[in-house]
Design a protein around this motif. Structure first.
Motif, PDB file in Angstrom:
ATOM      1  N   TYR A 122      -4.292   9.154  -3.906  1.00 55.44           N
ATOM      2  CA  TYR A 122      -5.184   9.298  -2.753  1.00 55.44           C
ATOM      3  C   TYR A 122      -4.958  10.611  -2.020  1.00 55.44           C
ATOM      4  O   TYR A 122      -5.897  11.244  -1.551  1.00 55.44           O
ATOM      5  CB  TYR A 122      -4.990   8.130  -1.775  1.00 55.44           C
ATOM      6  CG  TYR A 122      -5.390   6.792  -2.347  1.00 55.44           C
ATOM      7  CD1 TYR A 122      -6.724   6.493  -2.591  1.00 55.44           C
ATOM      8  CD2 TYR A 122      -4.433   5.828  -2.652  1.00 55.44           C
ATOM      9  CE1 TYR A 122      -7.093   5.271  -3.120  1.00 55.44           C
ATOM     10  CE2 TYR A 122      -4.790   4.608  -3.179  1.00 55.44           C
ATOM     11  CZ  TYR A 122      -6.124   4.326  -3.418  1.00 55.44           C
ATOM     12  OH  TYR A 122      -6.488   3.126  -3.943  1.00 55.44           O
ATOM     13  N   LEU A 156      -2.296   8.643   3.039  1.00 52.04           N
ATOM     14  CA  LEU A 156      -2.177   7.673   1.959  1.00 52.04           C
ATOM     15  C   LEU A 156      -1.470   8.336   0.793  1.00 52.04           C
ATOM     16  O   LEU A 156      -1.657   9.526   0.529  1.00 52.04           O
ATOM     17  CB  LEU A 156      -3.547   7.168   1.521  1.00 52.04           C
ATOM     18  CG  LEU A 156      -4.320   6.289   2.513  1.00 52.04           C
ATOM     19  CD1 LEU A 156      -5.577   5.751   1.846  1.00 52.04           C
ATOM     20  CD2 LEU A 156      -3.472   5.141   3.034  1.00 52.04           C
ATOM     21  N   SER A 202      -8.435   7.001   6.729  1.00 56.88           N
ATOM     22  CA  SER A 202      -8.147   5.796   5.944  1.00 56.88           C
ATOM     23  C   SER A 202      -7.335   4.770   6.717  1.00 56.88           C
ATOM     24  O   SER A 202      -6.911   3.758   6.130  1.00 56.88           O
ATOM     25  CB  SER A 202      -7.379   6.190   4.671  1.00 56.88           C
ATOM     26  OG  SER A 202      -8.016   7.231   3.994  1.00 56.88           O
ATOM     27  N   VAL A 233       1.818   5.103   0.976  1.00 54.54           N
ATOM     28  CA  VAL A 233       1.616   6.202   1.919  1.00 54.54           C
ATOM     29  C   VAL A 233       2.600   7.310   1.585  1.00 54.54           C
ATOM     30  O   VAL A 233       3.557   7.116   0.826  1.00 54.54           O
ATOM     31  CB  VAL A 233       1.780   5.753   3.390  1.00 54.54           C
ATOM     32  CG1 VAL A 233       0.760   4.693   3.751  1.00 54.54           C
ATOM     33  CG2 VAL A 233       3.199   5.261   3.676  1.00 54.54           C
ATOM     34  N   LEU A 278      -5.001   0.586   6.137  1.00 57.58           N
ATOM     35  CA  LEU A 278      -3.651   0.155   6.514  1.00 57.58           C
ATOM     36  C   LEU A 278      -3.709  -0.989   7.515  1.00 57.58           C
ATOM     37  O   LEU A 278      -2.824  -1.856   7.536  1.00 57.58           O
ATOM     38  CB  LEU A 278      -2.869   1.331   7.098  1.00 57.58           C
ATOM     39  CG  LEU A 278      -2.686   2.544   6.178  1.00 57.58           C
ATOM     40  CD1 LEU A 278      -1.952   3.664   6.911  1.00 57.58           C
ATOM     41  CD2 LEU A 278      -1.927   2.154   4.916  1.00 57.58           C
ATOM     42  N   ARG A 326       0.839  -1.185   0.000  1.00 58.21           N
ATOM     43  CA  ARG A 326       0.000   0.000   0.000  1.00 58.21           C
ATOM     44  C   ARG A 326       0.882   1.245   0.000  1.00 58.21           C
ATOM     45  O   ARG A 326       1.996   1.207   0.507  1.00 58.21           O
ATOM     46  CB  ARG A 326      -0.936  -0.011   1.208  1.00 58.21           C
ATOM     47  CG  ARG A 326      -2.181  -0.860   0.975  1.00 58.21           C
ATOM     48  CD  ARG A 326      -2.739  -1.480   2.245  1.00 58.21           C
ATOM     49  NE  ARG A 326      -2.130  -2.776   2.513  1.00 58.21           N
ATOM     50  CZ  ARG A 326      -2.494  -3.577   3.517  1.00 58.21           C
ATOM     51  NH1 ARG A 326      -3.460  -3.211   4.327  1.00 58.21           N
ATOM     52  NH2 ARG A 326      -1.895  -4.736   3.691  1.00 58.21           N
TER      53      ARG A 326
END
Length: 703
Positions: A611, A607, A639, A589, A643, A587
């Protein structure tokens, strides 16, 4: 500023009003009048060239004619004469002065120079200087009202300071109507010497002050403000309004961080990290002042509601649901006792609805049972003026229960004329009473949040291992080449100096070299344009991902470099970075910082990728970050559940993200020459995190 000079400001043994006037309506007359009517017990010397008597006091013709140095001088003469008057007073030994006069830095360059001269005189003589361009101050304990405001503030346990004199007069007038009292009331004005940090430090040791309120438009030394506020808030609540937080005229930003981290975010982070309770309007300021000054802090989030009407009870429950509070789960023992005490159609569950025909005795019985429940941390009593309501008797029942209760008790009497006497009784007894449930619940929530902040352990700051000499070489090289930005291929060494995790990355200058590097790294790979003049790589189609063969890498290299040369003719194309792809399921960030003019480095987390642009779901903190700061930054964003993992996904390696946040905090402190920096994206999975892209912007002119 020495404590003795601040004591002279708030507790002078004598006051000279330089510019006193015998003409009603003039500032110099109002100040003398307020001093007399406040009951000040020290000596008052009006100073007026004409001499004579002013309000029964013998006027002195000049400062030189004063029989001794006054402890405090209040100056309200033309601006051109103020510096000379202050010099004369300082030479005689006066320790404190209030300059009411306007016409200083607020009018431009000439006034600014005059104010600088004023501050220099005050500092040379170790004088506490309030103003210029201010309303003055009150100390109700000492009977001192050295202002030109209309009306005398009532004594109380709330201290208030404001940068706006006009707001001071409005708030003072409003407080007189609401019967709210003050321990200290201070107009800061232009803050030539004394500012909000000095006020906070003094008020933290003031035994008459239980709650500190403040209104500021700017904080010149933000880092000092945070340090001082952190010393005060563990034992006294500080509640503040900050206006004027737009970033108009700010430097154009080259990163997402720069675009999103403005003055508003810096002040928000500063207040949060210092434990300052921030409010948006004056009504909330005084709602909280009354709550904090009269009620104990709730020891937990559980709120119980007792009402004589179902609708307002539901409104209150909805407001609790939207807040950080919880509806208290009443114990079985309490529910049984309520069922026995209340009529059959009443509700013995929270909210406790004692129905519309309830009189004072039914309120008293319900409140006694609910207040005794150990699961209840705070109590809100709602009353609507039904035909059966006994307004004043119910108010007395609430007062009686609150006296024997160690928990905060709040009331909400909905209505107008009929409930007025009950409201007045509650306010006089120190029980906050509101017209609607929502502000009451907001006040209780603020008190609970403050209690949580007080209970936090002291912040633990960390110092990460790094090679500052190696990092400095990167910055010096960029400066030597005339660069303001250090783009990714140049910044790899900077990341290495701070031992930050990065995916395998190498610079390729030809397509064949790129193919060989890719084979060595392992497919699939990413290719990115490398040019000191191109920071936004996607704008020129400068990124290709998922390349799974040497031929694909060669083709991508030629496509990226030729496109970049066509779209950026002036750019020097070094080649392409070849980089390992992120593990499947990673993911994205973002971690960044921007240097704020008042508070220093402001760090952000959210994020990454698209995003951050679309959601703008970001948390902010000021450097230096503590371990707790880094932990909370990640968990504050909306969000965060993504995570943590959804639908069977494992949570990301949070500690790896925290390490990167703390390392960036260290870098921001190490190099004031860096204006902003951004790691975006950081690719994180359940095992770790890597910084996949970086951009660093240097301060123009070398810092």
């Amino acid at each position: 500023m020495p404590d003795s000079s601040l004591q002279a400001l708030f507790e002078p043994r004598s006051v000279a009003v330089v510019g006193a006037s015998g003409s009603p309506g003039k500032v110099g007359h109002s100040i003398v009048k307020n001093l007399v009517e406040a009951g000040y017990q020290g000596t008052i010397w009006p100073v007026n060239p004409k001499g004579g008597a002013i309000l029964g006091l013998d006027a002195v013709a000049s400062i030189a004619g004063l029989p001794e140095a006054p402890g405090l001088a209040v100056i309200c003469i033309p601006p051109a004469l103020v510096v000379g008057a202050l010099e004369e007073l300082g030479a005689r030994g006066t320790r404190a002065a209030i300059v009411i006069t306007a016409g200083f830095k607020e009018i431009g360059r000439e006034g600014y120079a005059l104010e600088q001269a004023l501050a220099e005189v005050a500092r040379r003589h170790s004088m506490a200087l309030l103003g210029p361009n201010c309303l003055g101050l009150c100390n109700t304990t000492a009977g001192l009202n050295a202002t030109f405001a209309a009306g005398q503030p009532a004594p109380g346990s709330v201290a208030f300071f404001s940068q706006s004199g006009a707001l001071c007069t409005a708030i003072l007038d409003w407080a007189l109507g609401e019967n709210i009292g003050f321990s200290k009331f201070v107009s800061l004005g232009n803050k030539a010497v004394l500012d909000e940090s000095d006020m906070l430090r003094y008020l933290s040791h003031d035994p008459q002050t239980r709650v500190v309120l403040g209104y500021v438009e700017s904080v010149e030394d933000g880092q000092r403000f945070v340090r001082v506020a952190r010393e005060v808030t563990p034992h006294k609540p500080v509640i503040m309004i900050k206006s004027g937080t737009t970033a108009a005229g700010a430097k154009a930003a080259s990163s997402h961080t720069g675009a999103m981290a403005g003055s508003e975010q810096a002040y928000g982070a500063a207040f949060a990290q210092a434990g300052v309770v921030r409010v948006a309007d004056v009504a909330s300021l005084f709602n909280l002042a009354q709550a904090f000054s009269t009620q104990p802090l709730p020891q937990g989030p559980n709120l119980a509601i007792v009402t004589n009407s179902g609708g307002p009870g539901i409104m209150a429950a909805d407001a609790v649901e939207r807040s950080g509070l919880l509806m208290a789960p009443l114990s079985g023992r309490t529910v049984d006792a309520l069922m026995h005490a209340l009529p059959p159609f009443a509700s013995a569950y929270n909210p406790v609805d004692i129905i519309g025909d309830a009189g004072a005795d039914r309120y008293r019985a319900a409140l006694e049972h609910v207040a005794a429940d150990p699961m209840v941390h705070a109590l809100l009593v709602l009353l609507t003026p039904t035909a059966s309501a006994q307004v004043e008797e119910t108010a007395q029942a609430i007062i009686d229960v609150a006296r024997g209760c160690a928990k905060p008790v709040f009331a909400c009497f909905m209505g107008g004329r009929r409930v007025g006497p009950g409201r007045a009784m509650l306010q006089a007894a120190g029980i906050p009473c509101y017209a609607f449930p929502e502000p009451a619940i907001a006040s209780i929530e603020a008190m609970y949040r403050y209690r949580e902040w007080q209970a936090r352990p002291m912040p633990v700051e960390v110092c990460y291992r790094r090679d500052k000499t190696r990092a400095a070489r990167v910055i010096e090289r960029a400066r030597g080449e005339g660069c303001v930005e250090i783009v990714e291929f140049q910044a790899q060494e900077l990341l290495g100096a701070y031992e930050l995790p990065v995916p395998a990355t190498e610079l390729a200058r030809t397509s064949d070299q790129a193919a060989r590097i890719a084979a060595r790294i392992g497919f699939p790979v990413v290719l990115k344009i490398a040019s000191p003049q191109i920071s936004h790589k996607t704008d020129v189609g400068g990124v290709k991902v998922g390349l799974d063969s040497e031929d694909a890498v060669r083709a991508a290299f030629l496509d990226i470099t030729s496109r970049a040369r066509r779209l950026r003719e002036q750019a020097y194309i070094t080649g392409c970075l070849v980089q390992a792809m992120a593990p499947k399921g990673s993911r994205e960030v973002i971690v960044g910082f921007k240097r704020d003019a008042q508070f220093g480095p402001l760090l952000m987390f959210g994020l990454g990728g698209v995003y951050v642009e679309v959601l703008r779901d970001i948390s902010f903190r000021l450097a230096p970050l503590s371990l707790d700061d880094a932990h909370r930054m990640i968990r504050e964003i909306k969000s965060y559940p993504l995570l943590r993992g959804v639908r069977g996904e494992p949570p990301v390696a949070f500690k790896a993200i925290e390490d990167i946040l703390l390392t960036m905090s260290q870098m921001a402190q190490d190099f004031p020459d860096i204006y902003e920096a951004e790691f975006n994206p950081i690719l994180v999975d359940h095992q770790g995190a890597v910084v996949a892209d970086v951009r660093v912007t240097l301060c123009s002119g070398g810092g």
